[in-house]
Design a protein around this motif. Structure first.
Motif, short mmCIF file in Angstrom:
data_model
loop_
_atom_site.label_atom_id
_atom_site.label_comp_id
_atom_site.label_asym_id
_atom_site.label_seq_id
_atom_site.Cartn_x
_atom_site.Cartn_y
_atom_site.Cartn_z
N GLY A 75 0.90 -1.30 0.05
CA GLY A 75 -0.12 0.06 -0.04
C GLY A 75 0.94 1.11 0.02
O GLY A 75 1.97 1.21 -0.45
N ASP A 76 0.54 2.29 0.82
CA ASP A 76 1.24 3.43 0.90
C ASP A 76 2.54 3.34 1.88
O ASP A 76 2.48 2.82 2.86
N ILE A 77 3.76 3.42 1.31
CA ILE A 77 5.17 3.47 1.91
C ILE A 77 5.64 4.72 2.12
O ILE A 77 5.42 5.63 1.63
N LYS A 78 5.73 5.27 3.66
CA LYS A 78 6.24 6.38 3.96
C LYS A 78 7.89 6.53 3.03
O LYS A 78 8.56 5.67 3.07
N ALA A 79 8.09 7.76 2.80
CA ALA A 79 9.47 8.04 2.15
C ALA A 79 10.40 7.65 3.12
O ALA A 79 10.30 7.89 4.35
N ASP A 80 11.64 7.23 2.63
CA ASP A 80 12.88 7.18 3.44
C ASP A 80 12.71 6.17 4.46
O ASP A 80 13.06 6.22 5.79
N SER A 81 11.66 5.11 4.29
CA SER A 81 11.67 4.21 5.38
C SER A 81 12.04 2.77 4.85
O SER A 81 12.05 2.55 3.61
N LYS A 82 11.96 1.65 5.73
CA LYS A 82 12.11 0.40 5.18
C LYS A 82 10.98 -0.25 5.87
O LYS A 82 10.38 -0.32 7.04
N VAL A 83 10.24 -1.29 4.76
CA VAL A 83 9.18 -1.94 5.33
C VAL A 83 9.53 -3.60 4.90
O VAL A 83 10.45 -3.80 4.10
N ARG A 84 8.83 -4.31 5.62
CA ARG A 84 9.05 -5.89 5.54
C ARG A 84 7.99 -6.77 5.52
O ARG A 84 6.86 -6.27 5.92
N HIS A 85 8.07 -7.90 4.74
CA HIS A 85 7.00 -8.81 4.64
C HIS A 85 7.53 -10.15 4.44
O HIS A 85 8.75 -10.35 3.98
N THR A 86 7.00 -11.05 5.21
CA THR A 86 7.30 -12.60 5.36
C THR A 86 6.41 -13.27 4.39
O THR A 86 5.36 -13.48 4.82
#
Length: 173
Positions: A75-86
């Protein structure tokens, strides 16, 4: 005006001469193509261990990697951030599954996976981290998981929308 006519005539005559020499040159190219075709006819098989030939049956005992989901949308991801999914997968085959590596379509995507062999009926994981630094807008990243399966590459996908710096996710009224 005289010079333009002379120049046009010179170009016309030189173009005619090039056509003649081009015909001679293509004989050599055609000969090379003919030689390559005759070599292919003489030796029609090409060994590629990743492709099962028509006359070779797939290994019925090979491991099978079955992901519970083949893609995930952040979905929406903040700028300059890291997201993860397993991602979770099950070995539905008859022999232990071993992941050799995971190839990503971008350096901003980092996979990590179960290193031990996954026994038949057991589950393993593939965690994927996406770093949005320097990115904006719609993203779609592929992860090609190479394992001892048939076929040996299984592709999973992450996607999302990286917001611009200072932008907040829009919410419906």
């Amino acid at each position: 005006m005289k010079y333009q006519i002379l120049l046009a005539a010179a170009l016309l005559f030189s173009a005619c001469n090039r056509d003649k020499s081009g015909e001679v040159g293509t004989e050599g190219m055609n000969a090379a193509a003919t030689d390559a075709a005759s070599d292919a006819t003489a030796n029609p098989t090409v060994d590629n261990p990743n492709v099962v030939s028509e006359d070779e049956a797939p290994n019925p005992n090979a491991p099978v990697m079955k992901f519970t989901e083949s893609e995930f949308d952040f979905g929406d991801i903040k700028a300059d951030s890291k997201v993860r999914h397993t991602f979770t997968f099950t070995n539905t085959g008859k022999s232990p599954l071993l992941i050799q590596d995971a190839i990503v379509s971008c350096g901003c995507t980092t996979p990590s996976w179960t290193k031990a062999p996954v026994l038949p009926g057991a589950q393993g994981t593939m965690e994927v981290q996406f770093d949005s630094r320097g990115k904006q807008g719609i993203i779609s990243k592929q992860i090609a998981v190479r394992a001892n399966t048939q076929p040996n590459i299984t592709t999973i996908l992450i996607k999302g929308n990286v917001l611009t710096v200072g932008a907040a996710a829009s919410s419906p009224l």
